[in-house]
Design a protein around this motif. Structure first.
Motif, PDB file in Angstrom:
ATOM      1  N   ASP A 155      93.058  11.807  63.240  1.00  0.00           N
ATOM      2  CA  ASP A 155      91.034  12.072  62.574  1.00  0.00           C
ATOM      3  C   ASP A 155      90.743  11.599  60.718  1.00  0.00           C
ATOM      4  N   LYS A 156      89.387  11.083  61.262  1.00  0.00           N
ATOM      5  CA  LYS A 156      89.527  10.550  59.790  1.00  0.00           C
ATOM      6  C   LYS A 156      88.374  11.271  59.207  1.00  0.00           C
ATOM      7  N   VAL A 157      88.300  11.793  58.514  1.00  0.00           N
ATOM      8  CA  VAL A 157      87.133  13.462  58.688  1.00  0.00           C
ATOM      9  C   VAL A 157      86.561  13.309  56.589  1.00  0.00           C
ATOM     10  N   VAL A 158      85.022  13.363  56.217  1.00  0.00           N
ATOM     11  CA  VAL A 158      84.400  13.242  55.089  1.00  0.00           C
ATOM     12  C   VAL A 158      83.552  14.565  55.088  1.00  0.00           C
ATOM     13  N   VAL A 159      84.800  15.298  53.727  1.00  0.00           N
ATOM     14  CA  VAL A 159      84.207  16.586  53.083  1.00  0.00           C
ATOM     15  C   VAL A 159      82.959  16.133  52.093  1.00  0.00           C
ATOM     16  N   PHE A 160      81.039  16.047  52.218  1.00  0.00           N
ATOM     17  CA  PHE A 160      80.745  16.334  51.318  1.00  0.00           C
ATOM     18  C   PHE A 160      80.255  17.764  51.065  1.00  0.00           C
ATOM     19  N   GLY A 161      80.892  17.552  49.472  1.00  0.00           N
ATOM     20  CA  GLY A 161      80.872  18.812  48.259  1.00  0.00           C
ATOM     21  C   GLY A 161      82.106  18.840  47.752  1.00  0.00           C
ATOM     22  N   ALA A 162      82.281  18.499  46.286  1.00  0.00           N
ATOM     23  CA  ALA A 162      83.008  19.575  46.212  1.00  0.00           C
ATOM     24  C   ALA A 162      83.577  20.393  45.537  1.00  0.00           C
ATOM     25  N   GLY A 163      82.559  21.407  45.853  1.00  0.00           N
ATOM     26  CA  GLY A 163      82.659  22.875  45.234  1.00  0.00           C
ATOM     27  C   GLY A 163      84.002  23.883  45.459  1.00  0.00           C
ATOM     28  N   PRO A 164      83.846  24.709  45.938  1.00  0.00           N
ATOM     29  CA  PRO A 164      85.121  25.415  46.486  1.00  0.00           C
ATOM     30  C   PRO A 164      85.580  25.493  47.238  1.00  0.00           C
ATOM     31  N   GLY A 177      98.268  18.315  58.171  1.00  0.00           N
ATOM     32  CA  GLY A 177      98.068  17.397  58.518  1.00  0.00           C
ATOM     33  C   GLY A 177      97.333  16.635  59.001  1.00  0.00           C
ATOM     34  N   VAL A 178      95.474  16.128  58.727  1.00  0.00           N
ATOM     35  CA  VAL A 178      94.359  15.346  58.657  1.00  0.00           C
ATOM     36  C   VAL A 178      95.930  14.232  58.343  1.00  0.00           C
ATOM     37  N   GLU A 179      95.581  12.860  58.556  1.00  0.00           N
ATOM     38  CA  GLU A 179      96.258  11.493  57.899  1.00  0.00           C
ATOM     39  C   GLU A 179      94.679  11.009  56.270  1.00  0.00           C
ATOM     40  N   HIS A 180      93.584  11.260  57.230  1.00  0.00           N
ATOM     41  CA  HIS A 180      92.439  10.306  55.233  1.00  0.00           C
ATOM     42  C   HIS A 180      91.234  11.554  55.598  1.00  0.00           C
ATOM     43  N   VAL A 181      91.607  11.984  54.471  1.00  0.00           N
ATOM     44  CA  VAL A 181      90.508  12.765  53.897  1.00  0.00           C
ATOM     45  C   VAL A 181      89.426  12.302  52.735  1.00  0.00           C
ATOM     46  N   VAL A 182      88.344  11.733  53.245  1.00  0.00           N
ATOM     47  CA  VAL A 182      86.914  11.485  51.941  1.00  0.00           C
ATOM     48  C   VAL A 182      86.476  12.847  51.369  1.00  0.00           C
ATOM     49  N   ASP A 200      92.170  11.736  49.506  1.00  0.00           N
ATOM     50  CA  ASP A 200      92.938  10.429  49.952  1.00  0.00           C
ATOM     51  C   ASP A 200      91.901   9.309  49.437  1.00  0.00           C
ATOM     52  N   ALA A 201      90.541  10.158  49.258  1.00  0.00           N
ATOM     53  CA  ALA A 201      89.778   8.518  48.558  1.00  0.00           C
ATOM     54  C   ALA A 201      88.302   9.243  48.775  1.00  0.00           C
TER      55      ALA A 201
END
Length: 338
Positions: A155-164, A177-182, A200-201
């Motif tokens: 899966d290609k995953v994006v997380v909004f919010g770089a708090g804790p 093991g998720v290959e690509h996390v933004v 990853d980005a």
């Protein structure tokens, strides 16, 4: 003993209380570190917990503790004086620790009633700093959000919010093991930290077109109407801003998934979910994760330590809450006890 509470908007006070006496089924814990989270700051700003409309109730603060056992009841098994432990703050028979119950963990001592190894307490290795161990509770929140996503390695995953919570989710995704996390945020220093913990980005949504950048990173796809969309499979909202949901609805491909772990304070328009048949999943607390996270937290404690921006001694606890309640002043504040 000293303990911290709030009862008036914008204030915290240190009060003297009697040290609890453990019964035969109880454990007395000397707190060595306790984190401050968004729930704490919200209660400080409003001056208590509003259990009924128009009424504010004094709250004994703190629900992210790590500490050392100093007394053990005669009927307690598997726990000994000197054990270093993390706590399940939701397990107290008398009420939620630091969230309306009679005890808060921002105290020199806390009574763990009907103490049970693996249910109310879990032992941590001696080499894990207490300040990092105090991240156990918020990292359980982050882990539950990742578990709710059912993210697969492909899966290609994006997380909004770089708090804790957002950065914690990014760590758990990579450990899964998720290959690509933004990771997406508007603060450069938080985005730098996201790269340090293994993202990853990163995308600065104040400066970049999120959908265009995600298309570069995750490839091109389409929504149910055939309109071009990024190939992102899973969106995780750890920011709680209306702009995040607007961005997700404008970006989601057909069959994408959105996990919401943040608390939204403003109403949002979700009409755009139709165009992508977006699946929205709520994530609340940690039904099973409170001690599921502990072995990995201990094994990778240096990685998780990056999330702590400030360690403040209990003698300066007012400064700690000032930092935590000032927007942009701190990412994660942990109070330490001598």
């Amino acid at each position: 003993m000293k303990s911290v509470r709030t009862s008036k908007p914008g204030t915290v006070e240190v009060v003297e209380l009697d040290r609890p006496e453990p019964g035969p089924q109880d454990v007395l814990l000397r707190i060595r570190a306790c984190g401050i989270c968004g729930t704490d700051t919200a209660m400080v700003v409003q001056g208590g917990a509003p259990f009924t409309p128009g009424e504010l109730t004094t709250v004994h603060l703190g629900h992210e503790p790590a500490g050392e056992i100093v007394a053990v009841g005669a009927e307690v098994t598997g726990l000994s004086v000197g054990d270093r432990v993390v706590v399940n703050p939701m397990d107290g028979p008398s009420g939620l620790m630091g969230c309306g119950g009679p005890q808060g963990a921002m105290s020199e001592y806390v009574l763990i009633e009907k103490a049970e190894l693996g249910k109310s307490l879990l032992i941590i290795p001696n080499d894990v700093p207490f300040a990092v161990a105090a991240l156990n509770e918020p990292m359980a929140v982050a882990k539950h959000a990742v578990n709710r996503s059912d993210a697969e390695p492909s899966d290609k995953v994006v997380v909004f919010g770089a708090g804790p919570i957002g950065l914690g989710a990014a760590i758990w995704l990579k450990l899964r093991g998720v290959e690509h996390v933004v990771v997406v945020d508007i603060l450069p220093e938080r985005l730098d930290k996201a790269l340090v913990i293994g993202a990853d980005a990163v995308i600065n949504s104040a400066q970049e077109d999120v959908a265009a950048r995600l298309t570069e990173l995750h490839g091109a796809s389409a929504n149910a109407l055939g309109q071009p969309r990024p190939g992102t499979d899973i969106y995780i909202d750890a920011a709680g801003a209306g702009a995040v949901l607007e961005t997700v609805q404008a970006s989601a491909k057909w069959g994408a998934e959105l996990v919401i772990v943040a608390v939204h304070k403003e109403p949002v328009d979700i009409s755009g979910i139709l165009r992508s048949e977006l699946t929205i999943i709520a994530s609340m607390g940690y039904p099973t994760e409170i001690f599921e996270v502990t072995p990995d937290l201990a094994a990778h404690w240096q990685r998780f330590a990056t999330l702590i921006s400030h360690q403040v001694p209990f003698t300066d606890v007012h400064k700690a809450y000032e930092l935590a309640t000032t927007p942009g002043a701190a990412d994660k504040v942990v109070v330490t006890f001598e």
